[in-house]
Design an enzyme around this catalytic site. Sequence first.
Site, PDB file in Angstrom:
ATOM      1  N   LYS A 169       0.860  -1.201   0.000  1.00 33.09           N
ATOM      2  CA  LYS A 169       0.000   0.000   0.000  1.00 33.09           C
ATOM      3  C   LYS A 169       0.889   1.241   0.000  1.00 33.09           C
ATOM      4  O   LYS A 169       1.887   1.286   0.737  1.00 33.09           O
ATOM      5  CB  LYS A 169      -0.905  -0.037   1.235  1.00 33.09           C
ATOM      6  CG  LYS A 169      -1.927   1.082   1.338  1.00 33.09           C
ATOM      7  CD  LYS A 169      -2.816   0.882   2.568  1.00 33.09           C
ATOM      8  CE  LYS A 169      -3.910   1.909   2.700  1.00 33.09           C
ATOM      9  NZ  LYS A 169      -4.765   1.666   3.894  1.00 33.09           N
TER      10      LYS A 169
ATOM     11  N   SER B  12      -9.684   1.550   2.860  1.00 34.32           N
ATOM     12  CA  SER B  12      -8.854   2.352   1.990  1.00 34.32           C
ATOM     13  C   SER B  12      -7.773   1.564   1.233  1.00 34.32           C
ATOM     14  O   SER B  12      -7.225   2.083   0.260  1.00 34.32           O
ATOM     15  CB  SER B  12      -8.166   3.446   2.805  1.00 34.32           C
ATOM     16  OG  SER B  12      -7.334   2.886   3.793  1.00 34.32           O
TER      17      SER B  12
ATOM     18  N   SER C  47      -9.768  -0.882   7.068  1.00 34.08           N
ATOM     19  CA  SER C  47      -9.204  -0.734   5.719  1.00 34.08           C
ATOM     20  C   SER C  47      -8.476  -1.956   5.167  1.00 34.08           C
ATOM     21  O   SER C  47      -8.095  -1.945   4.001  1.00 34.08           O
ATOM     22  CB  SER C  47      -8.251   0.453   5.676  1.00 34.08           C
ATOM     23  OG  SER C  47      -9.010   1.615   5.527  1.00 34.08           O
TER      24      SER C  47
HETATM   25  N1  GLN Z   1     -13.126   3.644   6.334  1.00 33.65           N
HETATM   26  C1  GLN Z   1     -12.522   4.104   7.542  1.00 33.65           C
HETATM   27  C2  GLN Z   1     -12.196   5.572   7.407  1.00 33.65           C
HETATM   28  O1  GLN Z   1     -12.522   6.134   6.429  1.00 33.65           O
HETATM   29  C3  GLN Z   1     -11.329   3.296   7.873  1.00 33.65           C
HETATM   30  C4  GLN Z   1     -10.126   3.666   7.113  1.00 33.65           C
HETATM   31  C5  GLN Z   1      -8.921   2.870   7.504  1.00 33.65           C
HETATM   32  O2  GLN Z   1      -9.012   1.830   8.156  1.00 33.65           O
HETATM   33  N2  GLN Z   1      -7.779   3.388   7.135  1.00 33.65           N
HETATM   34  O3  GLN Z   1     -11.630   6.156   8.252  1.00 33.65           O
END
Ligand code: GLN
Length: 480
Positions: free
Chosen positions: A79, A154, A178
């Site tokens: 990532k 994400s 994420s």
């Molecule tokens: N969807 C969650 C957010 O927008 C989690 C994102 C993540 O785990 N980085 O914060």
Amino acid sequence: MNLKNITSDALVEKYRNREIAVQEVIEDVFDEIDRVDPDLGAFIHTRKDAALEEARVLDQAIANGQTLSPLAGVPVAIKDNMNIRGIRTTCGSKILEEYVPSYTSTAVERLQHAGAIVVGKTNLDEFAMGSSTENSAFYPTRNPHDHDRVPGGSSGGSAAAVAAGLVSLSLGSDTGGSIRQPASFCGVVGVKPTYGRVSRYGLVAFASSLDQIGPFTRTVRESAQVLETICGFDPLDSTSTEVGVEDWTGTLDQPARGLRIGVPKEYFVDGMDTAVRDKIQDAIATLEGLGCKVKQVSLPHTGYAVATYYLIATAEASSNLARYDGVRYGLRVEGATHQEMYRQTRMRGFGSEVKRRILLGTYALSTGYYDAYYLKAQKVRTLILRDFQNAFEKVDLIVTPTCPTTAFKLGEKTDDPLSMYLSDIFTLTCNLAGLPGISMPCGKGSDGMPIGMQLLGNHFEEGQLLRVAHQFEQAGGFNS
Ligand code: GLN
């Protein structure tokens, strides 16, 4: 060779037997990326020359009879919020588009030390803020099962790269889901380890008390393998724990008989797809078939998780993102005064979701509101942790759906941040409580899209989690 049909163990076995050269596999990986990724958008950038050179050195070592570690020559993707010295870490943001770090994150370094070959950096929601990878400043990633749908986020690029067979495995980061949510949407395995298990050194911080690195793989065994490689104490991360790494791959087949599995009644909510509900019920029956004892538990503060998370995560983000000011990192847009330079840089450099979070977080931390919002959220966080502590007195593991729905369509939630936030409802509590969690495929919905089952364990109980997940996978044969 499409890597969908071969596990990393089997790949390394082929190298060992000289059936195939590492260079051939890595060449194939880049051919496949060139063919598939222009539509998929899983990668932000690749490192072909460096990867081929590493493959050449490895082939030479194999020819010289060197014994191979379990990840030697395995193609992996990272990532693009984890540093690798000498290549860009963009975080999916304009503000870091040209940022080249001078050091490598511990998790990546450990994978490379084990012989894994990094082929590229994957797309993500800007600064890991989002649930669909549509917040990337560059382009969205598409779901390999249906290009009109999101891969989740994400870490959408890392999930899609594995699901499409472009790499054997990848790393993502999980602050509120994420890793697990995109794993669920793309039909692969994703693990968020216990907070403190994997060093965060070199991971660009979003919300430091919640962030954790973990793997995406096609099988549970491969996730266990990656965790054995990347977990463990690191003096460079002050929140890294000294708890030792166990032989997780070696204990996957120990019987699950007699383990107690809790089903939280608060996780079967209105608005959930009936197909998701049905598949999780089937999964629970499969777990019973493995000899697990299933019982209902209650996590009464679950309803506060979304609000609590979006206060704490934004508060921490507003502080962490203060460093992108045009002086120390990345983009600088000149202005007549210092103030104007900061303003222009941050205005042009950040996308709208990141700005929204900085504003929300700054508000929650400001004088007069701190007690009402941030402090209260911290108290509720403790209540959520206590819910789990009480539950883990009665059960060993907890099973839930990973998400209330299958992958949604691109554009479906982009105008409605609240509905995007609500899709994280089942994954956030795990981060707030610092627990380990896994998402793995448990069937498909009526739309043909994958459905994920989430297993949550007590702190540092990754062994149990992986064991039950592995046996569930064997019993169900859900990997395609
Ligand atoms: N969807 C969650 C957010 O927008 C989690 C994102 C993540 O785990 N980085 O914060």
